[in-house]
Every structure is written in structure tokens, then in C-alpha cells.
Write an enzyme that holds these catalytic residues in place. Structure first.
Site, PDB file in Angstrom:
ATOM      1  N   HIS A  91       0.856  -1.185   0.000  1.00  0.00           N
ATOM      2  CA  HIS A  91       0.000   0.000   0.000  1.00  0.00           C
ATOM      3  C   HIS A  91       0.896   1.240   0.000  1.00  0.00           C
ATOM      4  O   HIS A  91       1.367   1.672   1.056  1.00  0.00           O
ATOM      5  CB  HIS A  91      -0.900  -0.011   1.236  1.00  0.00           C
ATOM      6  CG  HIS A  91      -2.088   0.889   1.119  1.00  0.00           C
ATOM      7  ND1 HIS A  91      -3.294   0.585   1.719  1.00  0.00           N
ATOM      8  CD2 HIS A  91      -2.282   2.068   0.502  1.00  0.00           C
ATOM      9  CE1 HIS A  91      -4.170   1.547   1.470  1.00  0.00           C
ATOM     10  NE2 HIS A  91      -3.557   2.479   0.720  1.00  0.00           N
ATOM     11  N   LEU A  92       1.113   1.793  -1.181  1.00  0.00           N
ATOM     12  CA  LEU A  92       2.014   2.945  -1.275  1.00  0.00           C
ATOM     13  C   LEU A  92       1.519   4.088  -0.419  1.00  0.00           C
ATOM     14  O   LEU A  92       0.324   4.249  -0.191  1.00  0.00           O
ATOM     15  CB  LEU A  92       2.197   3.382  -2.733  1.00  0.00           C
ATOM     16  CG  LEU A  92       1.038   4.049  -3.465  1.00  0.00           C
ATOM     17  CD1 LEU A  92       0.982   5.538  -3.205  1.00  0.00           C
ATOM     18  CD2 LEU A  92       1.186   3.802  -4.956  1.00  0.00           C
ATOM     19  N   HIS A  93       2.469   4.867   0.068  1.00  0.00           N
ATOM     20  CA  HIS A  93       2.149   6.022   0.909  1.00  0.00           C
ATOM     21  C   HIS A  93       3.270   7.043   0.758  1.00  0.00           C
ATOM     22  O   HIS A  93       4.433   6.700   0.642  1.00  0.00           O
ATOM     23  CB  HIS A  93       1.949   5.616   2.373  1.00  0.00           C
ATOM     24  CG  HIS A  93       2.984   4.673   2.899  1.00  0.00           C
ATOM     25  ND1 HIS A  93       2.990   3.329   2.605  1.00  0.00           N
ATOM     26  CD2 HIS A  93       4.050   4.883   3.698  1.00  0.00           C
ATOM     27  CE1 HIS A  93       4.009   2.744   3.205  1.00  0.00           C
ATOM     28  NE2 HIS A  93       4.687   3.671   3.873  1.00  0.00           N
ATOM     29  N   VAL A  94       2.883   8.305   0.741  1.00  0.00           N
ATOM     30  CA  VAL A  94       3.827   9.399   0.581  1.00  0.00           C
ATOM     31  C   VAL A  94       4.086  10.001   1.958  1.00  0.00           C
ATOM     32  O   VAL A  94       3.158  10.468   2.622  1.00  0.00           O
ATOM     33  CB  VAL A  94       3.275  10.477  -0.384  1.00  0.00           C
ATOM     34  CG1 VAL A  94       4.308  11.584  -0.574  1.00  0.00           C
ATOM     35  CG2 VAL A  94       2.882   9.866  -1.725  1.00  0.00           C
TER      36      VAL A  94
END
Length: 184
Positions: free
Chosen positions: A142-145
Site C-alpha cells: 500500500h504505497l504512501h507518501v
């Protein structure tokens, strides 16, 4: 004292490196040993479980909800005010995002940076994303910045020597500061 750069033997002090070798083993341990970072039996990521927990935002530390993205404080921050902006549905890579979600992700990052600047008045802000376990993503599904305030000279020996982060406020205080400062 003569610096390495002045002696012709290396980078200037502005290019000095502070190595945090402990970080690699920490990430590996978190990724491999903690079931909470892996999808659950229903296939939901850790962040999807937080988003849909039904708990109030001041307990989950969600600071913003958009139609396709949200922002949440990092529960294991590098420093106070460290937040993450991410899509509501798990996506491992930027190419997996629908165009409207990708656009809203960036809107959330811009708002997050504005909130950090308003709440903390830092000297700078780090914005970054680690795509995949090999790039250092502790939750690669789950990509996250990451968005976090930084100050000149905010490095500390205790991180390297004591494998400890020094945080100057509880998450609840960070949540209040960031939500109060979030642009409407």
C-alpha cells in the site's frame, strides 16, 4: 581544524553522511515479523484496516479524508508531525492508481505540506515515497507518501547509538496541530 574538503580528500561538510545502519534491520524485522503490516484474511492492508476501522479519526490519527485518498499520522514517526498521504485502496505502485486517485494523492501531499508548515514552522519538509520492499517500503502493498517537518541540525546521535527516536510530543498533540492547520 582542516576539513576533508579543504585538504582535497573528500566531500564538504554539507555533503557529510550520517549512516543509520540500524534502519535496514528494523525494516526487515517489521516486514517479516509483524503480521499487522501484511494483508489480513480479507486481503485488506494495514492502512485499509485503519481507514475502515469505524474508530474516530482522533483515535486512528487520520487527519484528512478525500474521495479516493486520506492522510494519517505515522504511528512510528521519524519526528513529530510525520504524516503519510495514501490512496484509500491498496496499490503497490504509482502506475496502479487511477488518474483521479493519483491527482488527489498529490493534492493531499500539497495540503499535508501546507499543514506541516503552518503547524510547525519547520526549516524544511521532506516528501518521499518508497515503492517496494527493496526501496525500503515497510508496507510495500500500500504505497504512501511521507511528509515530515525538518529543522537544520535536527539529527541526533541517539537514533544511531540507541536505536531510538526522540519525539517531542504525543501523537494526539501532533494530530490536533495538523488537523487544525489542514487547508480547507
Amino acid at each position: 581544524m582542516t576539513t576533508a574538503a579543504e585538504a582535497g580528500g573528500g566531500p564538504s561538510p554539507a555533503l557529510a553522511r550520517l549512516w543509520a545502519g540500524w534502519r535496514s534491520s528494523y525494516i526487515t524485522r517489521i516486514t517479516n515479523d509483524h503480521a499487522e503490516v501484511r494483508p489480513d484474511d480479507a486481503g485488506r492492508s494495514l492502512f485499509e484496516r485503519i481507514l475502515h476501522s469505524g474508530l474516530p479519526d482522533d483515535e486512528t490519527y487520520i487527519v484528512w479524508r478525500g474521495s479516493g485518498c486520506f492522510a494519517v499520522l505515522n504511528a512510528f514517526p521519524y519526528g513529530s508531525g510525520h504524516l503519510m498521504v495514501l490512496p484509500n485502496a491498496a496499490a503497490a505502485d504509482l502506475g496502479d492508481l487511477a488518474p483521479e486517485v493519483a491527482a488527489e494523492l498529490w493534492v493531499g501531499v500539497q495540503a499535508g505540506v501546507a499543514a506541516i508548515r503552518a503547524a510547525y514552522a519547520p526549516d524544511g519538509v521532506n516528501v518521499g515515497i518508497n515503492l517496494g520492499a527493496g526501496a525500503g517500503a515497510g508496507i510495500p502493498d500500500h504505497l504512501h507518501v511521507h511528509c515530515l517537518p525538518r529543522w537544520s541540525g535536527d539529527t541526533n546521535f541517539i537514533t544511531t547509538v540507541g536505536e531510538t527516536r526522540v519525539l517531542n510530543e504525543p501523537l494526539a498533540v501532533s494530530w490536533t496541530k495538523i488537523t487544525d492547520a489542514w487547508p480547507s
